[in-house]
Write a protein that holds these residues in place. Structure first.
Motif, PDB file in Angstrom:
ATOM      1  N   ILE A  83       1.121  -1.317   0.076  1.00 53.69           N
ATOM      2  CA  ILE A  83       0.007   0.057   0.074  1.00 53.69           C
ATOM      3  C   ILE A  83       0.681   1.050  -0.171  1.00 53.69           C
ATOM      4  O   ILE A  83       0.876   2.010  -0.746  1.00 53.69           O
ATOM      5  N   PHE A  84       2.006   1.264   0.882  1.00 54.39           N
ATOM      6  CA  PHE A  84       2.798   2.287   0.803  1.00 54.39           C
ATOM      7  C   PHE A  84       3.583   2.544  -0.418  1.00 54.39           C
ATOM      8  O   PHE A  84       3.625   3.490  -0.879  1.00 54.39           O
ATOM      9  N   LYS A  85       4.073   1.624  -1.264  1.00 57.50           N
ATOM     10  CA  LYS A  85       4.666   1.684  -2.255  1.00 57.50           C
ATOM     11  C   LYS A  85       3.734   1.970  -3.442  1.00 57.50           C
ATOM     12  O   LYS A  85       4.123   2.849  -4.182  1.00 57.50           O
ATOM     13  N   ALA A  86       2.396   1.620  -3.433  1.00 58.21           N
ATOM     14  CA  ALA A  86       1.514   2.115  -4.564  1.00 58.21           C
ATOM     15  C   ALA A  86       1.268   3.591  -4.370  1.00 58.21           C
ATOM     16  O   ALA A  86       0.918   4.290  -5.308  1.00 58.21           O
ATOM     17  N   LYS A  87       1.214   4.374  -3.066  1.00 60.17           N
ATOM     18  CA  LYS A  87       1.111   5.752  -3.013  1.00 60.17           C
ATOM     19  C   LYS A  87       2.446   6.254  -3.011  1.00 60.17           C
ATOM     20  O   LYS A  87       2.506   7.603  -2.718  1.00 60.17           O
ATOM     21  N   SER A  88       3.536   5.768  -3.574  1.00 59.48           N
ATOM     22  CA  SER A  88       4.628   6.553  -3.530  1.00 59.48           C
ATOM     23  C   SER A  88       4.683   7.824  -4.202  1.00 59.48           C
ATOM     24  O   SER A  88       5.547   8.409  -4.291  1.00 59.48           O
ATOM     25  N   PHE A  89       3.789   7.749  -5.188  1.00 59.92           N
ATOM     26  CA  PHE A  89       3.681   9.095  -6.090  1.00 59.92           C
ATOM     27  C   PHE A  89       3.353  10.244  -5.249  1.00 59.92           C
ATOM     28  O   PHE A  89       3.665  11.259  -5.940  1.00 59.92           O
ATOM     29  N   LEU A 164       3.987  10.787 -14.129  1.00 58.06           N
ATOM     30  CA  LEU A 164       3.403   9.591 -12.938  1.00 58.06           C
ATOM     31  C   LEU A 164       2.935   8.272 -13.872  1.00 58.06           C
ATOM     32  O   LEU A 164       3.450   7.089 -13.559  1.00 58.06           O
ATOM     33  N   ASN A 165       2.354   8.572 -15.214  1.00 51.55           N
ATOM     34  CA  ASN A 165       2.055   7.221 -16.124  1.00 51.55           C
ATOM     35  C   ASN A 165       3.208   6.565 -16.674  1.00 51.55           C
ATOM     36  O   ASN A 165       3.211   5.334 -16.689  1.00 51.55           O
ATOM     37  N   THR A 166       4.247   7.040 -16.754  1.00 50.60           N
ATOM     38  CA  THR A 166       5.597   6.480 -17.331  1.00 50.60           C
ATOM     39  C   THR A 166       6.427   6.155 -16.389  1.00 50.60           C
ATOM     40  O   THR A 166       7.510   5.652 -16.611  1.00 50.60           O
ATOM     41  N   LYS A 167       6.033   6.162 -15.118  1.00 50.21           N
ATOM     42  CA  LYS A 167       7.089   6.022 -13.772  1.00 50.21           C
ATOM     43  C   LYS A 167       8.270   6.869 -14.122  1.00 50.21           C
ATOM     44  O   LYS A 167       9.094   6.657 -13.325  1.00 50.21           O
ATOM     45  N   ASN A 171      12.522   8.402 -11.022  1.00 44.41           N
ATOM     46  CA  ASN A 171      13.788   9.012 -10.989  1.00 44.41           C
ATOM     47  C   ASN A 171      13.901  10.371 -10.282  1.00 44.41           C
ATOM     48  O   ASN A 171      15.002  10.603  -9.705  1.00 44.41           O
ATOM     49  N   ARG A 172      13.082  11.119 -10.412  1.00 44.73           N
ATOM     50  CA  ARG A 172      13.060  12.298  -9.825  1.00 44.73           C
ATOM     51  C   ARG A 172      12.873  12.302  -8.285  1.00 44.73           C
ATOM     52  O   ARG A 172      13.549  13.178  -7.557  1.00 44.73           O
TER      53      ARG A 172
END
Length: 177
Positions: A83-89, A164-167, A171-172
């Motif tokens: 769950i945490f990784k899914a919301k890393s954005f 966000l869509n291309t991940k 890197n940022r």
């Protein structure tokens, strides 16, 4: 009016002090009263564990139950991590477009979907928030003027969603830490 406020605040202050002092006295009295029971309970824990282990339950059943609890705990921890990784954005809140620094926030609606809000532009030299002055961006701190190919807030949102869509935002995030 001032006399009324003085009376009001003095009454509130007196009542607050009474509550604080009485709570402290009461909690101290309860600790003295229940203290012997708390210590007696703590002394009973080792004997309880010993009785539980000699109750007649086979050791293999205890081990199986402990193993099941361990597996459930591991699955729960892995689920929380996912769950945490899914919301890393949500950590991606700043980027550079056309040599200008853009910062934004996210808003979560009732359906759990996120939208980009409060897009702001900052000066690349002094990090001060820039203002729009007609068709130019101007830094009121260092005087920098930027008038080349200004993007609208919607265009900046599109660029952010693209990253966000291309991940690319990953890197940022790594470079800003």
């Amino acid at each position: 009016m001032i006399k009324y406020l003085k009376n009001l605040f003095s009454g509130v202050l007196e009542k607050t002090l009474v509550v604080i002092i009485s709570t402290a006295v009461l909690s101290g009295a309860l600790l003295v009263f229940f203290g012997k029971y708390i210590f007696a309970f703590i002394k009973l824990i080792p004997s309880f564990i010993l009785k539980f282990l000699t109750f007649g339950i086979p050791v293999w059943i205890i081990l199986v139950v402990l193993l099941i609890l361990f597996v459930v705990l591991k699955v729960y921890i892995a689920y929380q991590d996912s769950i945490f990784k899914a919301k890393s954005f949500l950590q991606y809140r700043e980027d550079v477009f056309d040599s200008l620094i853009y910062k934004w926030n996210y808003f979560e609606d009732y359906g759990g979907k996120y939208d980009i809000t409060e897009v702001r532009v900052f000066c690349p030299h002094c990090k001060c928030q820039m203002i729009y002055d007609g068709y130019i961006l101007k830094c009121i701190n260092c005087g920098l003027i930027h008038n080349k190919d200004l993007k609208t807030e919607n265009e900046i949102k599109i660029l952010i969603y693209h990253k966000l869509n291309t991940k690319e935002y990953l890197n940022r995030i790594k470079t800003t830490k």
